[in-house]
Scaffold this motif. Structure first.
Motif, PDB file in Angstrom:
ATOM      1  N   LEU A 366       0.840  -1.195   0.002  1.00  0.00           N
ATOM      2  CA  LEU A 366      -0.129  -0.161   0.050  1.00  0.00           C
ATOM      3  C   LEU A 366       0.847   1.283   0.057  1.00  0.00           C
ATOM      4  N   ARG A 367       0.456   2.345  -0.885  1.00  0.00           N
ATOM      5  CA  ARG A 367       1.231   3.692  -0.966  1.00  0.00           C
ATOM      6  C   ARG A 367       0.669   4.597  -0.175  1.00  0.00           C
ATOM      7  N   LYS A 368       1.617   5.398   0.498  1.00  0.00           N
ATOM      8  CA  LYS A 368       1.035   6.644   1.326  1.00  0.00           C
ATOM      9  C   LYS A 368       2.100   7.758   0.708  1.00  0.00           C
ATOM     10  N   SER A 369       1.135   8.822   0.684  1.00  0.00           N
ATOM     11  CA  SER A 369       1.710  10.118   0.414  1.00  0.00           C
ATOM     12  C   SER A 369       2.556  10.774   1.513  1.00  0.00           C
ATOM     13  N   TYR A 370       3.361  11.746   1.241  1.00  0.00           N
ATOM     14  CA  TYR A 370       3.936  12.409   2.349  1.00  0.00           C
ATOM     15  C   TYR A 370       2.998  12.916   3.456  1.00  0.00           C
ATOM     16  N   ALA A 371       2.158  13.706   2.933  1.00  0.00           N
ATOM     17  CA  ALA A 371       1.089  14.023   3.850  1.00  0.00           C
ATOM     18  C   ALA A 371       0.449  13.098   4.964  1.00  0.00           C
ATOM     19  N   THR A 372       0.015  11.940   4.158  1.00  0.00           N
ATOM     20  CA  THR A 372      -0.452  10.787   4.937  1.00  0.00           C
ATOM     21  C   THR A 372       0.698  10.266   5.909  1.00  0.00           C
ATOM     22  N   GLY A 373       1.898   9.997   5.460  1.00  0.00           N
ATOM     23  CA  GLY A 373       2.882   9.334   6.160  1.00  0.00           C
ATOM     24  C   GLY A 373       3.633  10.291   7.216  1.00  0.00           C
ATOM     25  N   PHE A 374       3.606  11.682   7.010  1.00  0.00           N
ATOM     26  CA  PHE A 374       3.951  12.383   7.966  1.00  0.00           C
ATOM     27  C   PHE A 374       2.814  12.701   9.156  1.00  0.00           C
ATOM     28  N   HIS A 375       1.731  12.327   9.000  1.00  0.00           N
ATOM     29  CA  HIS A 375       0.735  12.905   9.530  1.00  0.00           C
ATOM     30  C   HIS A 375       1.010  12.385  11.209  1.00  0.00           C
ATOM     31  N   PRO A 376       0.800  13.709  12.166  1.00  0.00           N
ATOM     32  CA  PRO A 376      -0.092  14.722  11.894  1.00  0.00           C
ATOM     33  C   PRO A 376       0.725  16.022  11.703  1.00  0.00           C
ATOM     34  N   ILE A 377       2.134  15.860  11.266  1.00  0.00           N
ATOM     35  CA  ILE A 377       3.032  16.969  11.111  1.00  0.00           C
ATOM     36  C   ILE A 377       2.221  17.904   9.780  1.00  0.00           C
ATOM     37  N   PRO A 378       2.282  19.227  10.088  1.00  0.00           N
ATOM     38  CA  PRO A 378       1.526  20.089   9.004  1.00  0.00           C
ATOM     39  C   PRO A 378       2.135  20.080   7.907  1.00  0.00           C
ATOM     40  N   GLN A 379       1.107  20.417   6.694  1.00  0.00           N
ATOM     41  CA  GLN A 379       1.767  20.439   5.498  1.00  0.00           C
ATOM     42  C   GLN A 379       3.014  21.205   5.090  1.00  0.00           C
ATOM     43  N   GLN A 380       3.009  22.203   5.946  1.00  0.00           N
ATOM     44  CA  GLN A 380       4.087  23.364   5.602  1.00  0.00           C
ATOM     45  C   GLN A 380       5.542  22.826   6.306  1.00  0.00           C
ATOM     46  N   ASP A 381       5.186  21.970   6.971  1.00  0.00           N
ATOM     47  CA  ASP A 381       6.551  21.550   7.728  1.00  0.00           C
ATOM     48  C   ASP A 381       7.243  20.300   7.116  1.00  0.00           C
ATOM     49  N   ILE A 382       6.407  19.793   6.127  1.00  0.00           N
ATOM     50  CA  ILE A 382       7.188  18.513   5.337  1.00  0.00           C
ATOM     51  C   ILE A 382       7.720  18.735   4.029  1.00  0.00           C
ATOM     52  N   PRO A 383       8.467  18.029   3.357  1.00  0.00           N
ATOM     53  CA  PRO A 383       9.089  18.366   2.243  1.00  0.00           C
ATOM     54  C   PRO A 383       8.042  18.091   1.087  1.00  0.00           C
ATOM     55  N   GLN A 384       8.258  18.801   0.061  1.00  0.00           N
ATOM     56  CA  GLN A 384       7.145  18.843  -1.313  1.00  0.00           C
ATOM     57  C   GLN A 384       7.305  17.431  -1.879  1.00  0.00           C
ATOM     58  N   GLU A 385       6.465  16.748  -2.367  1.00  0.00           N
ATOM     59  CA  GLU A 385       6.510  15.489  -2.952  1.00  0.00           C
ATOM     60  C   GLU A 385       6.939  15.657  -4.360  1.00  0.00           C
ATOM     61  N   VAL A 426      10.858  16.344  11.014  1.00  0.00           N
ATOM     62  CA  VAL A 426      10.985  15.417   9.882  1.00  0.00           C
ATOM     63  C   VAL A 426      12.326  14.456   9.696  1.00  0.00           C
ATOM     64  N   ALA A 427      13.224  15.204  10.383  1.00  0.00           N
ATOM     65  CA  ALA A 427      14.573  14.736  10.374  1.00  0.00           C
ATOM     66  C   ALA A 427      14.511  13.254  10.983  1.00  0.00           C
ATOM     67  N   LEU A 428      13.706  13.273  11.964  1.00  0.00           N
ATOM     68  CA  LEU A 428      13.635  12.185  12.774  1.00  0.00           C
ATOM     69  C   LEU A 428      13.301  10.805  11.987  1.00  0.00           C
ATOM     70  N   LEU A 429      12.389  11.027  10.803  1.00  0.00           N
ATOM     71  CA  LEU A 429      12.232   9.817   9.772  1.00  0.00           C
ATOM     72  C   LEU A 429      13.192  10.013   8.727  1.00  0.00           C
ATOM     73  N   CYS A 430      13.524  11.205   8.380  1.00  0.00           N
ATOM     74  CA  CYS A 430      14.169  11.419   7.116  1.00  0.00           C
ATOM     75  C   CYS A 430      15.800  11.146   7.235  1.00  0.00           C
ATOM     76  N   THR A 431      15.954  10.755   8.470  1.00  0.00           N
ATOM     77  CA  THR A 431      17.550  10.235   8.552  1.00  0.00           C
ATOM     78  C   THR A 431      17.943   8.877   7.576  1.00  0.00           C
ATOM     79  N   PHE A 432      16.829   8.149   7.544  1.00  0.00           N
ATOM     80  CA  PHE A 432      16.921   6.744   6.336  1.00  0.00           C
ATOM     81  C   PHE A 432      17.206   7.291   4.986  1.00  0.00           C
ATOM     82  N   PRO A 433      16.331   8.238   4.168  1.00  0.00           N
ATOM     83  CA  PRO A 433      16.550   8.319   3.024  1.00  0.00           C
ATOM     84  C   PRO A 433      17.831   9.318   2.851  1.00  0.00           C
TER      85      PRO A 433
END
Length: 640
Positions: A366-385, A426-433
């Protein structure tokens, strides 16, 4: 002063050529200098009489610290073990810290020596070579970590003096850990073959492979402090936790007392004679000065000046000792609930060998968008897809390297490039990519060039995948950062026993293994394959579209688990494939990197894209971060 003597031992036959070799005597008493002796011996004679004379013993034992190979002499240790009726207290008095430190430098972490010890280099069959004090000084008297920078730091930290006199480590000794690892692997294969022939299906015990048999029953090997004792680890099997408090490094009882010298290890008590685990666990003395240096790196590892206030508490003492503060932070500061289905769920519950609450809910199909994957972090605080543009690069005032990669060196560079405010977590998760991108940028010059020349995808096998299955879509971030002419293939290889029990049964093969192909982005194809890399899976044919250009493992802990052996062996036998690994802490990192040889050990560095969160480890207080350190096997450079 260092003692030097000449011992004459000649055969009655005067026709033989007499040779002189230098040997090293390491007294167990550290107040005595290590001694260099010269032995005159006929080339056809045994040096046994000289050994007996130097050890002042008629009965002695021999164990190889390094076996001869490829016309490089081995290193042999001769010593006399204490008699069985010697008390524990008396035996500890005979502990040879310097000789045991040398064994650790050779990758033999569980080997312990007592009494005086003689070192001789040779090939056997009366072929001997010189051994000098300068060659042995660093590994015996300074640190089992043979990196030049650490040798010098230990000297300054321990003696407060000038490190200009630190001698270089000879290459044959610097590569000893790698050679011993593969010798042990070969012995294990022989043992398994013999066991299979005998019809016994029991698993071979590594401790019975004939490599490190001279050990003290009361001494335990220093554990590799990866995350096998915590929520987030990549253990060889599912881990059940019996304690989440500091444990004695020696006896594993609850222990609040830190070693007063290095501040890096817990012991039951450092003062009471009736239970002084610091004294009984004497082998820590071999590592203590080095761990003092490692703990001094905490300030650098904890330094994330770009981030806002949200991050500063994540490296404080409570986060270093317990898991609960991070769970509270996720809930109260980020608003992540226990029943969340976003990418944060494995930060809350871990993986647990595929059996945790969060792992059981993962469906990689199943696929998740950045908005769904990072939820509940606001859209303006995540990288653009979407991929970065040249305008993004210029706005962030960044440059590109010779391969066209945006030169990212820290979290600040990445956040500015992607237009993310420093208040975002988001760095807490983005450390992997980001660790994957940084590894390609730093070590991928040859693989990227070859892939471009052949006009095919850059093939990277991500081995030992676990929690990464929860956020496969986040690895689109790697492609968004790469130059637009690169097509990427990521093959995530997960051991069959690490898959969630209910994981996408419709994707299983007839043999029960799992395979899934996902076109994640226009230039990114992802494969998910279950099996044991280099064993049940042939990396050349069973993983993705072909043999890898690079093999990568995040938070691997290669030394801690036998299951990594097939991966290490594959890279050893295929030195045209670059291996990239991250690790939690410096002690684990250097021992794992040494399995790739001296060049790999020297490549160990702090990962600028480590997770900005201190992690707990329960028998020691070494600085610990997810993806904290990075190192490379088979590092390559272009020849022009």
């Amino acid at each position: 002063a260092r003692t030097s003597s000449i011992i004459h031992h000649r055969s009655p036959c005067t026709y033989n050529k007499t040779i002189m070799i230098r040997v090293i005597l390491i007294p167990f008493d550290e107040s005595k200098d290590i001694e260099q002796h010269s032995i005159n011996v006929d080339e056809t004679d045994s040096i046994e009489p000289a050994i007996k004379q130097l050890l002042d013993e008629n009965d002695y034992l021999e164990t190889p610290l390094l076996r001869p190979r490829n016309e490089i002499a081995g290193l042999y240790a001769y010593f006399n073990n204490p008699l069985p009726d010697v008390s524990k207290e008396e035996k500890i008095k005979l502990a040879n810290v310097r000789a045991t430190r040398l064994a650790m430098a050779c990758g033999l972490l569980s080997l312990r020596f007592f009494g005086n010890l003689l070192l001789v280099r040779g090939f056997g069959f009366h072929r001997w070579e010189d051994l000098s004090l300068d060659e042995m000084e660093g590994a015996t008297c300074i640190s089992p970590d043979l990196r030049d920078c650490i040798q010098k730091e230990v000297v300054v930290s321990s003696e407060g003096g000038n490190n200009a006199g630190v001698k270089p480590i000879p290459k044959w000794l610097a590569d000893a850990a790698q050679n011993n690892y593969h010798d042990k692997a070969a012995l294990a294969e022989v043992a398994r073959a013999m066991d299979a022939t005998a019809g016994d299906d029991d698993e071979i015990d590594e401790d019975d492979e004939g490599e490190e048999e001279i050990s003290d029953d009361d001494e335990k090997e220093e554990p590799m402090p990866d995350q096998s004792t915590t929520l987030y680890g990549k253990a060889g099997k599912s881990t059940e936790f019996v304690a989440k408090s500091s444990l004695c490094l020696h006896c594993r009882s609850l222990a609040p007392t830190l070693c007063p010298d290095c501040d890096g290890a817990y012991f039951c008590c450092c003062t009471q004679e009736e239970k002084n685990c610091r004294k009984t666990g004497w082998s820590h003395s071999c590592l203590c000065p080095t761990w003092k240096v490692y703990t001094s790196h905490r300030e650098e590892l904890s330094n994330f000046p770009f981030f806002g206030e949200w991050q500063k508490e994540l490296t404080t003492r409570p986060f270093q000792t317990q898991e609960k503060p991070y769970a509270v932070f996720l809930n109260k500061s980020l608003g992540i609930q226990e029943d969340c289905t976003s990418w944060w769920t494995t930060e809350t519950y871990g993986w647990g060998g595929g059996g945790s609450h969060s792992a059981k809910r993962v469906d990689a199909s199943l696929r998740k968008s950045y908005a769904t994957g990072f939820h509940p972090i606001p859209q303006q605080d995540i990288p653009q897809e979407r991929p970065i543009s040249e305008e993004n690069v210029q706005r962030a005032k960044l440059t590109r390297n010779s391969l066209g990669f945006v030169h990212l060196t820290c979290w600040r560079d990445y956040y500015l490039l992607r237009g993310i405010p420093n208040t975002s977590p988001v760095a807490l998760l983005c450390t992997f990519p980001l660790t994957v991108y940084y590894a390609i940028m730093k070590y991928g010059e040859v693989p990227v060039t070859v892939a471009r020349m052949l006009k095919r995808r850059l093939r990277i096998h991500v081995v030992g995948a676990e929690k990464e299955l929860n956020f496969l879509d986040l690895f689109k971030e790697v492609m968004y950062l790469l130059p637009t002419d690169i097509e990427l293939e990521l093959v995530f290889v997960v051991r069959q026993d690490m898959l969630p029990s209910n994981h996408c049964e419709q994707q299983q093969r007839a043999d029960g293994t799992y395979s899934l192909q996902i076109d994640l982005a226009p230039r990114l194809t992802v494969y998910l394959t279950s099996g044991t890399y280099g064993d049940s899976l042939d990396p050349r044919f069973d993983c993705g579209s072909g043999a890898p250009d690079m093999v990568l493992a995040l938070n691997a802990g290669l030394y801690a688990y036998e299951s990594w052996r097939s991966v290490v062996t594959f890279l050893y036998e295929n030195n045209g494939v670059v291996g990239l690994f991250s690790d939690y802490n410096e002690f684990s990192g250097v021992n794992c990197a040494a399995m790739g040889g001296s060049k790999s050990r020297d490549s160990l560095c702090i990962n600028p894209f480590r997770q900005p969160l201190a992690m707990p480890v329960y028998s020691m207080k070494l600085p610990q971060f997810s993806n904290g350190f990075l190192y490379a096997f088979n590092e390559q450079e272009l020849d022009f």
